[in-house]
Design a protein around this motif. Structure first.
Motif, PDB file in Angstrom:
ATOM      1  N   TYR A  99      -6.933   0.820 -11.432  1.00  0.00           N
ATOM      2  CA  TYR A  99      -5.776  -0.270 -10.570  1.00  0.00           C
ATOM      3  C   TYR A  99      -6.004  -1.675 -10.263  1.00  0.00           C
ATOM      4  CZ  TYR A  99      -7.415   2.097  -6.149  1.00  0.00           C
ATOM      5  OH  TYR A  99      -7.361   2.290  -5.388  1.00  0.00           O
ATOM      6  N   LEU A 100      -6.158  -2.781  -9.903  1.00  0.00           N
ATOM      7  CA  LEU A 100      -6.114  -3.432  -9.407  1.00  0.00           C
ATOM      8  C   LEU A 100      -5.482  -3.866  -7.669  1.00  0.00           C
ATOM      9  CD1 LEU A 100      -6.810  -6.497  -9.619  1.00  0.00           C
ATOM     10  CD2 LEU A 100      -4.746  -7.563 -10.593  1.00  0.00           C
ATOM     11  N   TYR A 101      -6.242  -4.254  -6.789  1.00  0.00           N
ATOM     12  CA  TYR A 101      -6.304  -5.057  -6.101  1.00  0.00           C
ATOM     13  C   TYR A 101      -6.310  -6.486  -5.219  1.00  0.00           C
ATOM     14  CZ  TYR A 101      -6.840  -5.114  -0.473  1.00  0.00           C
ATOM     15  OH  TYR A 101      -6.386  -5.528   0.967  1.00  0.00           O
ATOM     16  N   ASP A 102      -5.199  -6.904  -4.469  1.00  0.00           N
ATOM     17  CA  ASP A 102      -5.241  -8.205  -4.171  1.00  0.00           C
ATOM     18  C   ASP A 102      -5.399  -8.288  -2.768  1.00  0.00           C
ATOM     19  OD1 ASP A 102      -4.508 -10.869  -3.438  1.00  0.00           O
ATOM     20  OD2 ASP A 102      -3.492 -10.826  -5.263  1.00  0.00           O
ATOM     21  N   PRO A 103      -6.470  -8.674  -2.005  1.00  0.00           N
ATOM     22  CA  PRO A 103      -6.537  -8.739  -0.626  1.00  0.00           C
ATOM     23  C   PRO A 103      -5.594 -10.082  -0.211  1.00  0.00           C
ATOM     24  CG  PRO A 103      -8.780  -9.837  -1.435  1.00  0.00           C
ATOM     25  CD  PRO A 103      -7.979  -8.844  -2.946  1.00  0.00           C
ATOM     26  N   THR A 104      -5.461 -10.966  -1.127  1.00  0.00           N
ATOM     27  CA  THR A 104      -4.973 -12.622  -0.323  1.00  0.00           C
ATOM     28  C   THR A 104      -3.459 -12.072  -0.110  1.00  0.00           C
ATOM     29  OG1 THR A 104      -5.988 -13.385  -1.986  1.00  0.00           O
ATOM     30  CG2 THR A 104      -4.060 -14.302  -0.764  1.00  0.00           C
ATOM     31  N   TRP A 105      -2.936 -10.971  -0.688  1.00  0.00           N
ATOM     32  CA  TRP A 105      -1.194 -10.368  -0.736  1.00  0.00           C
ATOM     33  C   TRP A 105      -1.355  -9.029  -0.037  1.00  0.00           C
ATOM     34  CZ3 TRP A 105       1.538 -14.184  -0.530  1.00  0.00           C
ATOM     35  CH2 TRP A 105       1.641 -16.040  -1.181  1.00  0.00           C
ATOM     36  N   ASP A 106      -2.507  -8.738   0.174  1.00  0.00           N
ATOM     37  CA  ASP A 106      -2.592  -6.924   0.224  1.00  0.00           C
ATOM     38  C   ASP A 106      -1.306  -5.785  -0.420  1.00  0.00           C
ATOM     39  OD1 ASP A 106      -3.644  -4.870   2.155  1.00  0.00           O
ATOM     40  OD2 ASP A 106      -2.200  -4.772   3.383  1.00  0.00           O
ATOM     41  N   GLU A 107      -1.565  -6.106  -1.473  1.00  0.00           N
ATOM     42  CA  GLU A 107      -0.960  -5.193  -2.287  1.00  0.00           C
ATOM     43  C   GLU A 107      -1.975  -4.614  -3.885  1.00  0.00           C
ATOM     44  OE1 GLU A 107       3.480  -7.874  -2.099  1.00  0.00           O
ATOM     45  OE2 GLU A 107       1.504  -8.492  -4.164  1.00  0.00           O
ATOM     46  N   TYR A 108      -1.172  -4.221  -4.762  1.00  0.00           N
ATOM     47  CA  TYR A 108      -1.378  -3.436  -5.622  1.00  0.00           C
ATOM     48  C   TYR A 108      -0.813  -3.085  -6.465  1.00  0.00           C
ATOM     49  CZ  TYR A 108      -4.209  -1.056  -1.455  1.00  0.00           C
ATOM     50  OH  TYR A 108      -5.316  -1.175  -0.657  1.00  0.00           O
ATOM     51  N   ALA A 109      -1.729  -2.885  -8.491  1.00  0.00           N
ATOM     52  CA  ALA A 109      -0.532  -3.074  -9.253  1.00  0.00           C
ATOM     53  C   ALA A 109      -1.351  -2.244 -10.462  1.00  0.00           C
ATOM     54  CB  ALA A 109      -1.238  -4.574 -10.019  1.00  0.00           C
ATOM     55  N   LEU A 110      -0.962  -1.707 -11.123  1.00  0.00           N
ATOM     56  CA  LEU A 110      -1.311  -0.235 -12.255  1.00  0.00           C
ATOM     57  C   LEU A 110      -1.360  -1.223 -14.114  1.00  0.00           C
ATOM     58  CD1 LEU A 110      -1.646   1.974 -12.672  1.00  0.00           C
ATOM     59  CD2 LEU A 110       0.256   2.963 -13.781  1.00  0.00           C
ATOM     60  N   GLU A 163       1.175  -1.151  -0.151  1.00  0.00           N
ATOM     61  CA  GLU A 163       0.177  -0.103  -0.039  1.00  0.00           C
ATOM     62  C   GLU A 163       0.869   0.968   0.243  1.00  0.00           C
ATOM     63  OE1 GLU A 163      -4.087   2.309   2.367  1.00  0.00           O
ATOM     64  OE2 GLU A 163      -2.303   0.399   3.176  1.00  0.00           O
ATOM     65  N   ARG A 164       1.752   1.137   1.127  1.00  0.00           N
ATOM     66  CA  ARG A 164       2.951   2.371   1.015  1.00  0.00           C
ATOM     67  C   ARG A 164       3.104   2.603  -0.751  1.00  0.00           C
ATOM     68  NH1 ARG A 164       5.702   2.862   7.308  1.00  0.00           N
ATOM     69  NH2 ARG A 164       3.440   2.841   7.959  1.00  0.00           N
ATOM     70  N   ALA A 165       4.014   1.920  -0.859  1.00  0.00           N
ATOM     71  CA  ALA A 165       4.755   1.792  -2.412  1.00  0.00           C
ATOM     72  C   ALA A 165       4.345   1.855  -3.399  1.00  0.00           C
ATOM     73  CB  ALA A 165       5.449   0.829  -2.373  1.00  0.00           C
ATOM     74  N   PHE A 166       2.875   2.035  -3.544  1.00  0.00           N
ATOM     75  CA  PHE A 166       1.811   1.971  -4.259  1.00  0.00           C
ATOM     76  C   PHE A 166       0.770   3.448  -4.197  1.00  0.00           C
ATOM     77  CE2 PHE A 166      -2.279   2.193  -6.663  1.00  0.00           C
ATOM     78  CZ  PHE A 166      -1.725   1.562  -7.610  1.00  0.00           C
ATOM     79  N   ALA A 167       1.317   3.931  -2.931  1.00  0.00           N
ATOM     80  CA  ALA A 167       0.629   5.547  -2.753  1.00  0.00           C
ATOM     81  C   ALA A 167       1.748   6.033  -3.177  1.00  0.00           C
ATOM     82  CB  ALA A 167       0.299   5.698  -1.264  1.00  0.00           C
ATOM     83  N   ALA A 168       2.869   5.958  -2.719  1.00  0.00           N
ATOM     84  CA  ALA A 168       4.354   6.839  -3.366  1.00  0.00           C
ATOM     85  C   ALA A 168       4.076   6.672  -4.765  1.00  0.00           C
ATOM     86  CB  ALA A 168       5.619   6.440  -2.459  1.00  0.00           C
TER      87      ALA A 168
END
Length: 214
Positions: free
Chosen positions: A147-158, A104-109
């Motif tokens: 963007y895409l959010y994956d709840p399993t890994w709590d990660e985001y992708a553009l 989350e932080r890296a994607f927001a940055a």
């Protein structure tokens, strides 16, 4: 539906009409032969319906799109993402392979924080049917970041750095007709196709082309 109807058919049969294969050569009873041709007709009808739906975004003739689908089915392909890629003319695509995931932080940055104006397109995407696709609009509200959010890994992708809301809405309407858990990278390709179609309909105003992350 075309894929599901094709189960039990001989994959060596022609994709369009089956005219080159005689039912007598199938070595089945009369009832089996009738069922075979009935299922083949249904499969091709569903493929042609998909062709009519997909053709505008794929910039292709509906019958060409249908033939792409049935050709891949004849080859034994059953994966929805691969069939969708074939329909759009990208048979060698590897859905999701190039997505770059961030916490989350890296994607927001990189792309900014979430906005109350964001439009979610459901937590229904991907192989587990639990990924979320979201459009974050810019100040005009007409374009935005997808963007895409994956709840399993709590990660985001553009998925797309700059895309029109209209292209996303049109792609969403297509996606719900194709598969309820469509691969997000395939969805991004559909968005891109709609964006290209939209751009071709309006005069060039100097805006850079949409950047898609795949």
């Amino acid at each position: 539906m075309s894929r599901n109807t094709s189960r039990g058919l001989a994959h060596a049969t022609p994709s369009s009409s089956g005219a080159d294969t005689s039912p007598d050569q199938l070595g089945k009873s009369a009832d089996d032969r009738v069922d075979y041709w009935y299922r083949l007709g249904l499969r091709n009808a569903y493929a042609q319906a998909a062709g009519l739906l997909i053709a505008p975004a794929a910039a292709a003739d509906p019958f060409t799109v249908a033939e792409r689908i049935t050709t891949r089915i004849d080859a034994g392909v059953t994966d929805i993402a691969e069939l969708s890629s074939a329909a759009y003319g990208s048979t060698h695509a590897q859905p999701g392979a190039a997505l770059e995931w961030h916490g989350e932080r890296a994607f927001a940055a990189r792309h900014g924080d979430r906005s109350p104006a964001e439009r979610d397109y459901g937590m229904r995407w991907g192989p587990r049917g639990d990924q979320r696709i979201t459009l974050r609009p810019d100040d005009t509200g007409d374009r935005g970041l997808l963007y895409l959010y994956d709840p399993t890994w709590d990660e985001y992708a553009l998925l797309a750095a700059d895309v029109t809301r209209g292209a996303v809405e049109a792609a969403f309407r297509d996606a719900i007709e194709i598969h309820i858990h469509l691969d997000p990278a395939t969805f991004a390709r559909i968005v891109e196709q709609h964006a290209v179609t939209d751009e071709s309909r309006v005069p060039d105003q100097g805006r850079p082309p949409m950047e898609v992350q795949l």
